[in-house]
Design a protein around this motif. Structure first.
Motif, PDB file in Angstrom:
ATOM      1  N   PRO A 254      -6.330  12.119  -3.057  1.00  0.00           N
ATOM      2  CA  PRO A 254      -5.379  11.301  -3.821  1.00  0.00           C
ATOM      3  C   PRO A 254      -4.050  11.178  -3.074  1.00  0.00           C
ATOM      4  O   PRO A 254      -3.517  12.170  -2.555  1.00  0.00           O
ATOM      5  CB  PRO A 254      -5.191  12.090  -5.129  1.00  0.00           C
ATOM      6  N   LEU A 255      -3.527   9.971  -3.014  1.00  0.00           N
ATOM      7  CA  LEU A 255      -2.221   9.700  -2.408  1.00  0.00           C
ATOM      8  C   LEU A 255      -1.332   9.138  -3.511  1.00  0.00           C
ATOM      9  O   LEU A 255      -1.547   8.025  -3.986  1.00  0.00           O
ATOM     10  CB  LEU A 255      -2.356   8.707  -1.252  1.00  0.00           C
ATOM     11  N   ILE A 256      -0.328   9.916  -3.901  1.00  0.00           N
ATOM     12  CA  ILE A 256       0.478   9.584  -5.061  1.00  0.00           C
ATOM     13  C   ILE A 256       1.573   8.588  -4.697  1.00  0.00           C
ATOM     14  O   ILE A 256       2.414   8.862  -3.831  1.00  0.00           O
ATOM     15  CB  ILE A 256       1.103  10.838  -5.693  1.00  0.00           C
ATOM     16  N   ASN A 257       1.544   7.436  -5.345  1.00  0.00           N
ATOM     17  CA  ASN A 257       2.529   6.365  -5.167  1.00  0.00           C
ATOM     18  C   ASN A 257       2.511   5.808  -3.743  1.00  0.00           C
ATOM     19  O   ASN A 257       1.886   6.360  -2.838  1.00  0.00           O
ATOM     20  CB  ASN A 257       3.930   6.835  -5.551  1.00  0.00           C
ATOM     21  N   GLY A 258       3.227   4.720  -3.561  1.00  0.00           N
ATOM     22  CA  GLY A 258       3.300   4.109  -2.238  1.00  0.00           C
ATOM     23  C   GLY A 258       4.006   4.989  -1.236  1.00  0.00           C
ATOM     24  O   GLY A 258       3.799   4.853  -0.023  1.00  0.00           O
ATOM     25  N   ASP A 259       4.832   5.928  -1.724  1.00  0.00           N
ATOM     26  CA  ASP A 259       5.538   6.851  -0.834  1.00  0.00           C
ATOM     27  C   ASP A 259       4.551   7.617   0.051  1.00  0.00           C
ATOM     28  O   ASP A 259       4.820   7.854   1.227  1.00  0.00           O
ATOM     29  CB  ASP A 259       6.364   7.840  -1.656  1.00  0.00           C
ATOM     30  N   ALA A 260       3.413   8.020  -0.511  1.00  0.00           N
ATOM     31  CA  ALA A 260       2.406   8.750   0.257  1.00  0.00           C
ATOM     32  C   ALA A 260       1.324   7.820   0.795  1.00  0.00           C
ATOM     33  O   ALA A 260       0.837   8.013   1.912  1.00  0.00           O
ATOM     34  CB  ALA A 260       1.768   9.829  -0.618  1.00  0.00           C
ATOM     35  N   ALA A 261       0.953   6.787   0.024  1.00  0.00           N
ATOM     36  CA  ALA A 261      -0.191   5.966   0.392  1.00  0.00           C
ATOM     37  C   ALA A 261       0.115   4.991   1.524  1.00  0.00           C
ATOM     38  O   ALA A 261      -0.663   4.874   2.481  1.00  0.00           O
ATOM     39  CB  ALA A 261      -0.689   5.189  -0.831  1.00  0.00           C
ATOM     40  N   TYR A 262       1.232   4.290   1.461  1.00  0.00           N
ATOM     41  CA  TYR A 262       1.503   3.231   2.437  1.00  0.00           C
ATOM     42  C   TYR A 262       1.629   3.733   3.873  1.00  0.00           C
ATOM     43  O   TYR A 262       1.054   3.128   4.788  1.00  0.00           O
ATOM     44  CB  TYR A 262       2.744   2.443   2.031  1.00  0.00           C
ATOM     45  N   PRO A 263       2.372   4.823   4.119  1.00  0.00           N
ATOM     46  CA  PRO A 263       2.422   5.313   5.507  1.00  0.00           C
ATOM     47  C   PRO A 263       1.053   5.660   6.072  1.00  0.00           C
ATOM     48  O   PRO A 263       0.761   5.391   7.241  1.00  0.00           O
ATOM     49  CB  PRO A 263       3.317   6.558   5.404  1.00  0.00           C
ATOM     50  N   GLU A 264       0.190   6.266   5.226  1.00  0.00           N
ATOM     51  CA  GLU A 264      -1.171   6.601   5.672  1.00  0.00           C
ATOM     52  C   GLU A 264      -1.965   5.332   5.992  1.00  0.00           C
ATOM     53  O   GLU A 264      -2.664   5.249   7.003  1.00  0.00           O
ATOM     54  CB  GLU A 264      -1.889   7.403   4.577  1.00  0.00           C
ATOM     55  N   MET A 265      -1.865   4.340   5.129  1.00  0.00           N
ATOM     56  CA  MET A 265      -2.622   3.103   5.316  1.00  0.00           C
ATOM     57  C   MET A 265      -2.157   2.364   6.578  1.00  0.00           C
ATOM     58  O   MET A 265      -2.977   1.895   7.377  1.00  0.00           O
ATOM     59  CB  MET A 265      -2.479   2.209   4.084  1.00  0.00           C
ATOM     60  N   ILE A 266      -0.852   2.276   6.761  1.00  0.00           N
ATOM     61  CA  ILE A 266      -0.316   1.588   7.942  1.00  0.00           C
ATOM     62  C   ILE A 266      -0.673   2.344   9.216  1.00  0.00           C
ATOM     63  O   ILE A 266      -1.028   1.740  10.242  1.00  0.00           O
ATOM     64  CB  ILE A 266       1.210   1.415   7.802  1.00  0.00           C
ATOM     65  N   GLN A 267      -0.600   3.665   9.164  1.00  0.00           N
ATOM     66  CA  GLN A 267      -0.976   4.473  10.327  1.00  0.00           C
ATOM     67  C   GLN A 267      -2.443   4.267  10.678  1.00  0.00           C
ATOM     68  O   GLN A 267      -2.811   4.166  11.865  1.00  0.00           O
ATOM     69  CB  GLN A 267      -0.697   5.949  10.042  1.00  0.00           C
ATOM     70  N   SER A 268      -3.299   4.164   9.668  1.00  0.00           N
ATOM     71  CA  SER A 268      -4.730   3.930   9.922  1.00  0.00           C
ATOM     72  C   SER A 268      -4.955   2.563  10.559  1.00  0.00           C
ATOM     73  O   SER A 268      -5.792   2.420  11.456  1.00  0.00           O
ATOM     74  CB  SER A 268      -5.514   4.030   8.604  1.00  0.00           C
ATOM     75  N   ILE A 269      -4.202   1.549  10.116  1.00  0.00           N
ATOM     76  CA  ILE A 269      -4.307   0.224  10.734  1.00  0.00           C
ATOM     77  C   ILE A 269      -3.854   0.295  12.194  1.00  0.00           C
ATOM     78  O   ILE A 269      -4.475  -0.300  13.080  1.00  0.00           O
ATOM     79  CB  ILE A 269      -3.461  -0.802   9.951  1.00  0.00           C
ATOM     80  N   ASN A 270      -2.787   1.042  12.436  1.00  0.00           N
ATOM     81  CA  ASN A 270      -2.266   1.163  13.806  1.00  0.00           C
ATOM     82  C   ASN A 270      -3.251   1.868  14.740  1.00  0.00           C
ATOM     83  O   ASN A 270      -3.236   1.638  15.957  1.00  0.00           O
ATOM     84  CB  ASN A 270      -0.939   1.913  13.805  1.00  0.00           C
ATOM     85  N   ARG A 271      -4.096   2.714  14.173  1.00  0.00           N
ATOM     86  CA  ARG A 271      -5.066   3.460  14.979  1.00  0.00           C
ATOM     87  C   ARG A 271      -6.415   2.747  15.080  1.00  0.00           C
ATOM     88  O   ARG A 271      -7.303   3.223  15.805  1.00  0.00           O
ATOM     89  CB  ARG A 271      -5.276   4.849  14.377  1.00  0.00           C
ATOM     90  N   ALA A 272      -6.580   1.662  14.370  1.00  0.00           N
ATOM     91  CA  ALA A 272      -7.867   0.952  14.357  1.00  0.00           C
ATOM     92  C   ALA A 272      -8.251   0.490  15.758  1.00  0.00           C
ATOM     93  O   ALA A 272      -7.404   0.046  16.536  1.00  0.00           O
ATOM     94  CB  ALA A 272      -7.796  -0.235  13.409  1.00  0.00           C
TER      95      ALA A 272
END
Length: 486
Positions: A125-143
């Motif tokens: 679980p990633l609570i709020n955009g504070d935790a979720a968005y950085p993870e999601m953007i980092q995953s896109i950057n590593r794709a």
């Protein structure tokens, strides 16, 4: 010319009679259609009443919003045999390590939605955009190979621009990027995010555009799914849109929410839903990378192993799969049911299942927003409070600005997460995606989140309900009549 004048004169003299005949004919044909194709008796009666009591407008409203044409369109453009070809072959039903009283749920669950429960997953679980968005953007950057993103709302604000830039950079370094946006949800940002992505070379598509040259589309059918899949290695799923309002620490109008980071074989089921949606929207069959069990990620090296599967829903051949999955799980509840949802307007079958569990002694607690982002939703929920709290069910109103989180936890093992709300809009008209999970650790994390939210919430009691002014009671119950269409 004389004939035209005669017709005009006849119409002028007898316009009342002609109008009545047209109204009766139109109402009769519409009512027959309701009787033949609407399954719910109360909904059918409501539509027929609207058609008869509201000349012309009632019938027009029904033909515009009351008919589910997407099922026919889905079968035409995306026939079941093609969907079978798109899906991987599933294994036979396995009960894994589950307690015996959940075995019947596995059997009926597979009948409801024939996808197997897969072991070896992690769900964080990633609570709020504070935790979720950085993870999601980092995953896109590593794709490295493929990124697919589906969102209902994609705001073109400062946060949305970060996603636009990350997706564009991935495209520029040779990663295949596909972004699917809902035809109505895209209008929240006035199409700016769509244009920004296309301008930078990112391929986008609209799911059921509001205006189409090829077929009639309707505002009441929406793709409410929010998923991000990367390289067949990990996925994100939940109810969180892309908006700076979800970054709670800095938002002027904060929205609480939770997104989930997923690894393991179940990500193939998540990405497959996108493949089907993309084909439906574009007629393009994409080859998204499959999960490779021989290349585990650091998260998979942990001891956690969530038994999970996708449950999708929509007004097509997947209709009512979420509702039946919830009813199926409520039947198995022995100790507790905890629900977090932004909109709690369940139909009679779901409400009966909750009351049946409560009568068996199961503790049932529900958290809803104290202040909804849609005022009349608050009124409808208030109208239902007296019915909900029967048989010991507890409902709390969250004091946070607005809580958009969605999760269901049963006993200490079952969790249901994703994009679905507990209302007719979500369970009847929207295209949704959820994860059904069996895992004590995940259940414990979500239960802890529930407990935190409950600390900031107020318990609804009978005295508060009875103390409402009569005009509010009338207003609330008036809007409750329209709950099947909200």
């Amino acid at each position: 010319m004389q004939m035209f004048e005669a017709i005009l004169q006849l119409t002028t003299v007898h316009w009342v009679t002609i109008t009545v005949i047209l109204h009766i004919s139109f109402s009769f044909l519409t009512s027959v259609h309701v009787l033949l194709f609407k399954e719910n008796e109360r909904t059918s009666l409501a539509w027929i009443s609207l058609v008869i009591l509201s000349p012309v407008l009632g019938g027009m409203f029904y033909w515009l919003f009351g008919i589910n044409r997407i099922k026919r369109l889905a079968q035409k453009e995306h026939p079941p045999e093609l969907k079978e070809d798109l899906r991987q072959e599933e294994t036979t039903i396995k009960f894994h390590w589950l307690p015996r009283h959940w075995h019947s749920a596995i059997i009926s669950g597979y009948t409801i939605h024939p996808l197997s429960h897969l072991a070896g997953n992690t769900v964080e679980p990633l609570i709020n955009g504070d935790a979720a968005y950085p993870e999601m953007i980092q995953s896109i950057n590593r794709a490295k190979r493929y990124v697919v993103l589906s969102s209902y709302i994609f705001d073109c604000d400062s946060l949305g621009q970060q996603f636009v830039n990350a997706l564009a950079k991935a495209q520029q370094r040779g990663v295949t990027v596909k972004v699917l946006l809902d035809g109505i949800g895209i209008r929240y940002s006035w199409h700016k995010s769509d244009r920004a992505l296309k301008k930078l070379g990112v391929t986008t598509a609209r799911f059921l555009p509001a205006i189409s040259l090829t077929s009639i589309r309707f505002i009441n059918l929406r793709n409410h799914r929010k998923t991000l899949c990367i390289d067949g290695e990990l996925a994100y799923i939940g109810g969180m849109n892309i908006s700076k309002n979800n970054v709670v620490k800095s938002a002027k109008k904060p929205i609480d929410d939770v997104q989930f980071k997923v690894t393991g074989p179940v990500i193939d089921q998540i990405s497959q839903v996108f493949v089907e949606d993309w084909f439906f929207a574009t007629r393009e069959k994409i080859q998204f990378p499959q999960y490779d069990p021989s290349a585990p990620t650091p998260m998979q090296l942990s001891n956690n192993s969530v038994l999970s599967r996708v449950v999708q829903d929509g007004p097509d051949e997947n209709h009512n799969q979420v509702k039946w999955t919830l009813i199926n799980a409520l039947v198995c509840a022995q100790k507790s049911v905890k629900i977090i949802t932004p909109y709690f307007i369940p139909d009679q079958s779901l409400m009966t299942s909750l009351h049946a569990a409560a009568l068996r002694g199961v503790s049932i607690e529900i958290i809803v927003p104290g202040n909804s982002n849609i005022p009349f939703i608050n009124w409808v929920m208030e109208a239902n409070f007296s019915r909900i709290i029967q048989h010991g069910i507890k409902i709390y109103t969250n004091n946070r600005p607005f809580d958009h989180s969605k999760a269901v936890m049963i006993d200490d093992i079952w969790s249901f997460i994703g994009s679905s709300n507990w209302d007719a809009r979500s369970l009847e008209f929207n295209f949704e995606i959820n994860l059904e999970c069996f895992d004590a650790d995940l259940n414990a994390k979500l239960t802890a989140l529930f407990d935190v939210k409950r600390q900031n919430a107020a318990l609804v009691n009978k005295s508060e309900i009875n103390a409402l002014p009569i005009y509010k009671k009338v207003r609330n119950n008036l809007f409750r009549l329209f709950s099947p269409y909200l």
